[in-house]
Enzyme design. Structure first.
Site, PDB file in Angstrom:
ATOM      1  N   MET A   1      12.156   5.315   0.636  1.00 32.23           N
ATOM      2  CA  MET A   1      11.292   5.257  -0.523  1.00 32.23           C
ATOM      3  C   MET A   1       9.938   4.660  -0.177  1.00 32.23           C
ATOM      4  O   MET A   1       9.552   3.658  -0.753  1.00 32.23           O
ATOM      5  CB  MET A   1      11.978   4.500  -1.639  1.00 32.23           C
ATOM      6  CG  MET A   1      12.422   3.103  -1.304  1.00 32.23           C
ATOM      7  SD  MET A   1      13.336   2.390  -2.664  1.00 32.23           S
ATOM      8  CE  MET A   1      14.367   1.303  -1.729  1.00 32.23           C
ATOM      9  N   PRO A   2       9.231   5.278   0.749  1.00 38.07           N
ATOM     10  CA  PRO A   2       7.924   4.715   1.062  1.00 38.07           C
ATOM     11  C   PRO A   2       6.863   5.069   0.014  1.00 38.07           C
ATOM     12  O   PRO A   2       6.954   6.086  -0.668  1.00 38.07           O
ATOM     13  CB  PRO A   2       7.580   5.348   2.403  1.00 38.07           C
ATOM     14  CG  PRO A   2       8.323   6.618   2.415  1.00 38.07           C
ATOM     15  CD  PRO A   2       9.589   6.379   1.634  1.00 38.07           C
ATOM     16  N   PHE A   3       5.897   4.192  -0.092  1.00 36.13           N
ATOM     17  CA  PHE A   3       4.715   4.423  -0.905  1.00 36.13           C
ATOM     18  C   PHE A   3       3.535   4.321   0.048  1.00 36.13           C
ATOM     19  O   PHE A   3       3.417   3.335   0.775  1.00 36.13           O
ATOM     20  CB  PHE A   3       4.614   3.378  -2.017  1.00 36.13           C
ATOM     21  CG  PHE A   3       3.287   3.370  -2.718  1.00 36.13           C
ATOM     22  CD1 PHE A   3       2.838   4.483  -3.401  1.00 36.13           C
ATOM     23  CD2 PHE A   3       2.484   2.246  -2.685  1.00 36.13           C
ATOM     24  CE1 PHE A   3       1.610   4.483  -4.043  1.00 36.13           C
ATOM     25  CE2 PHE A   3       1.262   2.222  -3.325  1.00 36.13           C
ATOM     26  CZ  PHE A   3       0.820   3.345  -4.004  1.00 36.13           C
ATOM     27  N   THR A  72       4.227   1.169   2.409  1.00 35.82           N
ATOM     28  CA  THR A  72       5.200   0.180   1.972  1.00 35.82           C
ATOM     29  C   THR A  72       6.543   0.889   1.940  1.00 35.82           C
ATOM     30  O   THR A  72       6.720   1.860   1.195  1.00 35.82           O
ATOM     31  CB  THR A  72       4.850  -0.373   0.575  1.00 35.82           C
ATOM     32  OG1 THR A  72       3.529  -0.906   0.615  1.00 35.82           O
ATOM     33  CG2 THR A  72       5.836  -1.456   0.158  1.00 35.82           C
TER      34      THR A  72
END
Length: 164
Positions: A1-3, A72
């Protein structure tokens, strides 16, 4: 779940920005163990003087086409995975939209799963626990406690997946 937050100088075409976004996403899916549907990015375009970088520090030379990608991620990756991702990313971005590899800087930070909310006021309670089978294969146990605020009972959801 990267941003991912992508910072670059203002003035690139919509096609350039799309190729940049797509190249980053494909590299994340291919080399950073990210599901195809997990795509969250923000592109920040800066005026001259608002994106400050040293043209030669630990690399370079960097040009006006410099791109800073801050990712992130929800869980740490090992060094080999990160190195593979960095290489895949600059290869893809050099092909389209044509960014020199020295103009790509990446910073990765990680957070705990409960520090994310994907909507509806629900905190993410998704976690991944790694175990090793007797034959040495990595097995990831995915566990999430999913709750709704509409008086629907919580449900435990578990999935086990073996990764090569």
């Amino acid at each position: 779940m990267p941003f991912a937050r992508i910072s670059l100088h203002r003035g690139k075409s919509a096609e350039y920005l799309q190729a940049l976004s797509q190249g980053l996403h494909e590299a994340l899916v291919e080399s950073f163990e990210v599901p195809m549907a997990d795509r969250f990015q923000v592109i920040h375009q800066h005026e001259v003087g608002e994106l400050i970088f040293d043209p030669g520090y630990l690399g370079g030379p960097r040009s006006h086409d410099f791109v800073l990608i801050a990712i992130t991620a929800g869980r740490p990756r090992d060094i080999e995975t990160k190195q593979r991702f960095y290489r895949t990313l600059v290869e893809r971005l050099s092909r389209a939209p044509g960014i020199d590899s020295e103009d790509v800087m990446v910073v990765i930070t990680t957070t705990a799963a409960d520090e994310w909310s994907f909507g509806g006021g629900r905190g993410n309670q998704f976690s991944i626990r790694r175990a090793t089978t007797p034959r040495g294969a990595d097995v990831y146990h995915h566990h999430r406690r999913s709750c709704s605020f509409k008086h629907v009972p919580c449900a435990d959801i578990a999935d086990t997946k073996q990764h090569p």
